[in-house]
Design an enzyme around this catalytic site. Structure first.
Site, PDB file in Angstrom:
ATOM      1  N   SER A  23       0.834  -1.210   0.000  1.00  0.00           N
ATOM      2  CA  SER A  23       0.000   0.000   0.000  1.00  0.00           C
ATOM      3  C   SER A  23       0.866   1.257   0.000  1.00  0.00           C
ATOM      4  O   SER A  23       0.331   2.367   0.016  1.00  0.00           O
ATOM      5  CB  SER A  23      -0.933   0.001   1.208  1.00  0.00           C
ATOM      6  OG  SER A  23      -0.207  -0.170   2.410  1.00  0.00           O
ATOM      7  N   ASN A 110      -1.946  -2.747  13.237  1.00  0.00           N
ATOM      8  CA  ASN A 110      -3.406  -2.612  13.160  1.00  0.00           C
ATOM      9  C   ASN A 110      -3.922  -1.405  13.941  1.00  0.00           C
ATOM     10  O   ASN A 110      -4.764  -0.645  13.449  1.00  0.00           O
ATOM     11  CB  ASN A 110      -4.081  -3.896  13.650  1.00  0.00           C
ATOM     12  CG  ASN A 110      -3.724  -5.069  12.767  1.00  0.00           C
ATOM     13  OD1 ASN A 110      -3.188  -4.882  11.673  1.00  0.00           O
ATOM     14  ND2 ASN A 110      -4.000  -6.289  13.223  1.00  0.00           N
ATOM     15  N   THR A 155     -41.080  25.054 -10.201  1.00  0.00           N
ATOM     16  CA  THR A 155     -41.342  23.690  -9.762  1.00  0.00           C
ATOM     17  C   THR A 155     -41.550  22.916 -11.055  1.00  0.00           C
ATOM     18  O   THR A 155     -42.069  23.468 -12.033  1.00  0.00           O
ATOM     19  CB  THR A 155     -42.602  23.569  -8.870  1.00  0.00           C
ATOM     20  OG1 THR A 155     -43.747  23.949  -9.643  1.00  0.00           O
ATOM     21  CG2 THR A 155     -42.521  24.455  -7.629  1.00  0.00           C
ATOM     22  N   HIS A 156     -41.069  21.690 -11.073  1.00  0.00           N
ATOM     23  CA  HIS A 156     -41.086  20.883 -12.309  1.00  0.00           C
ATOM     24  C   HIS A 156     -40.318  21.581 -13.437  1.00  0.00           C
ATOM     25  O   HIS A 156     -40.586  21.335 -14.618  1.00  0.00           O
ATOM     26  CB  HIS A 156     -42.517  20.584 -12.795  1.00  0.00           C
ATOM     27  CG  HIS A 156     -43.434  20.114 -11.720  1.00  0.00           C
ATOM     28  ND1 HIS A 156     -43.631  18.783 -11.427  1.00  0.00           N
ATOM     29  CD2 HIS A 156     -44.199  20.808 -10.827  1.00  0.00           C
ATOM     30  CE1 HIS A 156     -44.479  18.666 -10.418  1.00  0.00           C
ATOM     31  NE2 HIS A 156     -44.838  19.876 -10.039  1.00  0.00           N
ATOM     32  N   SER A 277     -14.216  26.482 -26.955  1.00  0.00           N
ATOM     33  CA  SER A 277     -14.226  25.260 -27.756  1.00  0.00           C
ATOM     34  C   SER A 277     -13.092  25.328 -28.762  1.00  0.00           C
ATOM     35  O   SER A 277     -12.743  26.407 -29.249  1.00  0.00           O
ATOM     36  CB  SER A 277     -15.565  25.147 -28.483  1.00  0.00           C
ATOM     37  OG  SER A 277     -15.420  24.365 -29.652  1.00  0.00           O
ATOM     38  N   LYS A 283     -18.122  29.773 -28.454  1.00  0.00           N
ATOM     39  CA  LYS A 283     -18.534  29.098 -27.230  1.00  0.00           C
ATOM     40  C   LYS A 283     -17.787  29.496 -25.968  1.00  0.00           C
ATOM     41  O   LYS A 283     -16.610  29.810 -26.003  1.00  0.00           O
ATOM     42  CB  LYS A 283     -18.414  27.584 -27.417  1.00  0.00           C
ATOM     43  CG  LYS A 283     -19.458  27.081 -28.400  1.00  0.00           C
ATOM     44  CD  LYS A 283     -19.731  25.630 -28.263  1.00  0.00           C
ATOM     45  CE  LYS A 283     -20.392  25.290 -26.962  1.00  0.00           C
ATOM     46  NZ  LYS A 283     -20.667  23.858 -26.900  1.00  0.00           N
ATOM     47  N   GLU A 290     -19.640  21.743 -14.758  1.00  0.00           N
ATOM     48  CA  GLU A 290     -19.924  20.408 -15.291  1.00  0.00           C
ATOM     49  C   GLU A 290     -19.029  19.356 -14.642  1.00  0.00           C
ATOM     50  O   GLU A 290     -19.464  18.251 -14.301  1.00  0.00           O
ATOM     51  CB  GLU A 290     -19.701  20.383 -16.806  1.00  0.00           C
ATOM     52  CG  GLU A 290     -20.699  21.237 -17.577  1.00  0.00           C
ATOM     53  CD  GLU A 290     -20.225  21.435 -19.013  1.00  0.00           C
ATOM     54  OE1 GLU A 290     -20.096  20.443 -19.744  1.00  0.00           O
ATOM     55  OE2 GLU A 290     -19.967  22.589 -19.403  1.00  0.00           O
ATOM     56  N   TYR A 317      -8.988  -7.123  12.432  1.00  0.00           N
ATOM     57  CA  TYR A 317      -8.395  -6.586  11.208  1.00  0.00           C
ATOM     58  C   TYR A 317      -8.375  -7.660  10.119  1.00  0.00           C
ATOM     59  O   TYR A 317      -8.098  -8.832  10.359  1.00  0.00           O
ATOM     60  CB  TYR A 317      -6.958  -6.098  11.461  1.00  0.00           C
ATOM     61  CG  TYR A 317      -6.299  -5.601  10.183  1.00  0.00           C
ATOM     62  CD1 TYR A 317      -6.528  -4.319   9.713  1.00  0.00           C
ATOM     63  CD2 TYR A 317      -5.501  -6.458   9.421  1.00  0.00           C
ATOM     64  CE1 TYR A 317      -5.976  -3.879   8.521  1.00  0.00           C
ATOM     65  CE2 TYR A 317      -4.939  -6.019   8.231  1.00  0.00           C
ATOM     66  CZ  TYR A 317      -5.186  -4.740   7.784  1.00  0.00           C
ATOM     67  OH  TYR A 317      -4.650  -4.310   6.599  1.00  0.00           O
ATOM     68  N   LYS A 325      -8.370   3.172   1.863  1.00  0.00           N
ATOM     69  CA  LYS A 325      -7.594   4.423   1.759  1.00  0.00           C
ATOM     70  C   LYS A 325      -7.753   5.221   0.482  1.00  0.00           C
ATOM     71  O   LYS A 325      -7.984   6.434   0.519  1.00  0.00           O
ATOM     72  CB  LYS A 325      -6.117   4.114   1.974  1.00  0.00           C
ATOM     73  CG  LYS A 325      -5.842   3.736   3.400  1.00  0.00           C
ATOM     74  CD  LYS A 325      -4.431   3.354   3.655  1.00  0.00           C
ATOM     75  CE  LYS A 325      -4.365   2.681   5.009  1.00  0.00           C
ATOM     76  NZ  LYS A 325      -5.230   1.446   5.079  1.00  0.00           N
TER      77      LYS A 325
END
Ligand code: ARG
Length: 462
Positions: A23, A110, A155-156, A277, A283, A290, A317, A325
């Site tokens: 590890s 441990n 709403t919606h 872009s 753009k 995003e 353990y 991790k």
């Protein structure tokens, strides 16, 4: 190279097998926590008379030297030594000689790794709480500028009723406030010491777990050694709190993305948080929003991954737990980075007040107001709803909005209407009048802002 635990073995594993089990590639991130834990452990051994003072001093100096080397990037880690614990122990022995081998008296990897994880998450949780505060502050600062800026409320995703833009932003302040509370609460369980639980059963040495816990700033110790070394609940909790944070951020991301489309044009992202872009010169993409929305997925993934790893694990353990991790490290980086970027996006975005204002004048989101008006004058609300519905239809047929209808249309619809309806229908009045506690009325928004500012100034200490 010989293994620190090689005594019982007659042959060594092949390199690729070692590499698979190691590890060190990722747990070297715990180097400082591991050294801190070791210093506390050996100090405690000295205090309890398990090791003589001079040896304790030698070991502490050696660990200090390793800490400095690590800070300079001069410590080399090897897969042969599997993980951060064995790598550091090997380095310590190389540094100060065989006495370095006494550090591990009355301790196991441990309880050692569990201690490291507790220390690490305590630090990181505090940093993330600071990040939340910073974003909350950015929201409050923007909200302060826009108490009386109107935006359609949805709403919606259909226009519903106009609201104060500050009110909309502050909704996120309160979500983040809950996130803050969740992390703060989790610290109660993070800040507990497993050190001295040994491999699983405690130790024969006369150690003082309370003392080492105190040295490390832990509030308490685990009261069961089996639980101490096998508990990863605190990491699950952290991943859960982080998932909620990312879920909240991704909702706001979605709104920022929508608002910066040509269709909405409610906000414009600052150039420093947008990209262009490679082919379409016109753009400007809200990439950062995003990306944060996208990164939410990996954090949920880490939560599920750890829950699944832990499911069905017998005490105490098990090597499976080494899998706790990478997801945790990645979550820390993702959440910290996202919060930081987000604060910048909110601070620097341009709010197109006029476009928002125009939007609330070009819809029927003041229709409820008209129904409430009739209801206030005694008409049953259900009937008022019907009357206003018909008026909306009249307006649609004429191709206008409610404010543009001549008074004669209102008179035809109900004799309860008076000329003051034109004032009542004004979006600003519509918003201002929603003065119930927690509503979007300007007065309420100011109360809410004040509460938010107080929270940032007082209760959140860092
Ligand atoms: N690298 C191990 C982990 O992260 C450390 C604990 C190893 N303990 C053991 N008994 N093999 O879980």
């Amino acid at each position: 190279m010989s293994k620190l635990w090689g005594g019982r073995f007659t042959k060594t594993a092949e390199e690729w097998v070692d590499a698979f089990g190691a590890s060190i590639g990722f747990d070297q991130a715990l180097v400082n926590e591991d050294i801190e834990g070791s210093i506390a452990h050996v100090t405690m051994l000295g205090k309890c008379g398990v090791l003589p003072k001079d040896e304790v001093e030698q070991i502490k100096n050696g660990l200090q030297a390793l800490r400095e080397k690590a800070a300079m990037g001069e410590l080399e880690f090897s897969v042969q030594q599997e993980d951060i614990h064995l790598n550091l122990e090997k380095h310590l022995i190389d540094e100060i000689g065989p006495v370095g081998g006494k550090l591990h008296t009355g301790r196991s990897r441990n309880d050692q790794v569990a201690t490291d994880m507790h220390l690490y998450l305590r630090n990181q949780t505090n940093e993330i709480m600071d990040g939340l505060k910073k974003l909350q502050q950015a929201l409050v600062t923007q909200a302060n500028e826009h108490v009386e800026t109107l935006i359609p409320g949805y709403t919606h995703l259909q226009r519903a009723q106009p609201v104060s833009f500050a009110h909309h932003l502050l909704a996120y302040f309160w979500m983040l406030e809950r996130d803050y509370g969740r992390l703060e609460d989790s610290l109660k369980r993070v800040n507990v010491s497993p050190l001295g639980a040994g491999a699983l059963a405690g130790t024969t040495f006369p150690i003082d777990r309370h003392y080492s816990a105190e040295l490390l700033g832990f509030d308490d110790i685990y009261h069961n050694s089996l639980d101490a070394v096998s508990d990863r609940d605190f990491i699950v909790e952290f991943l859960n709190a982080s998932s909620m944070i990312m879920m909240h951020l991704s909702r706001l991301c979605e709104e920022l993305i929508l608002w910066s489309t040509q269709e909405f044009q409610f906000i414009e992202m600052d150039d420093s948080f947008a990209t262009g872009s490679s082919i379409m010169p016109q753009k400007k993409n809200p990439d950062m929003a995003e990306l944060i929305r996208g990164k939410t997925g990996r954090v949920y993934g880490h939560l599920f991954s750890l829950l699944t790893t832990l499911k069905g694990l017998p005490l105490a353990y098990n090597k499976d737990m080494q899998e706790d991790k990478e997801g945790m490290f990645d979550t820390v980086e993702t959440v910290k980075g996202s919060l930081n970027i987000f604060a910048g996006m909110i601070e620097t975005m341009t709010v197109n007040v006029d476009t928002m204002e125009k939007a609330v004048h070009h819809d029927f989101s003041n229709a409820t107001e008209l129904a409430d008006y009739l209801a206030t004058k005694g008409m049953p609300f259900r009937q008022a709803h019907e009357v206003v519905g018909k008026l909306v239809l009249v307006a649609i047929q004429k191709g206008v909005f409610l404010l543009d209808l001549p008074f004669s249309d209102y008179e035809d619809a109900s004799e309860l209407f008076e000329k003051d309806i034109y004032e009542v229908l004004n979006p600003k009045t519509v918003v201002a009048r929603r003065n119930s506690a927690g509503g979007t009325g300007f007065e309420q928004v100011r109360v809410s802002l004040q509460k938010a500012e107080q929270l940032l100034a007082n209760s959140h200490k860092s």
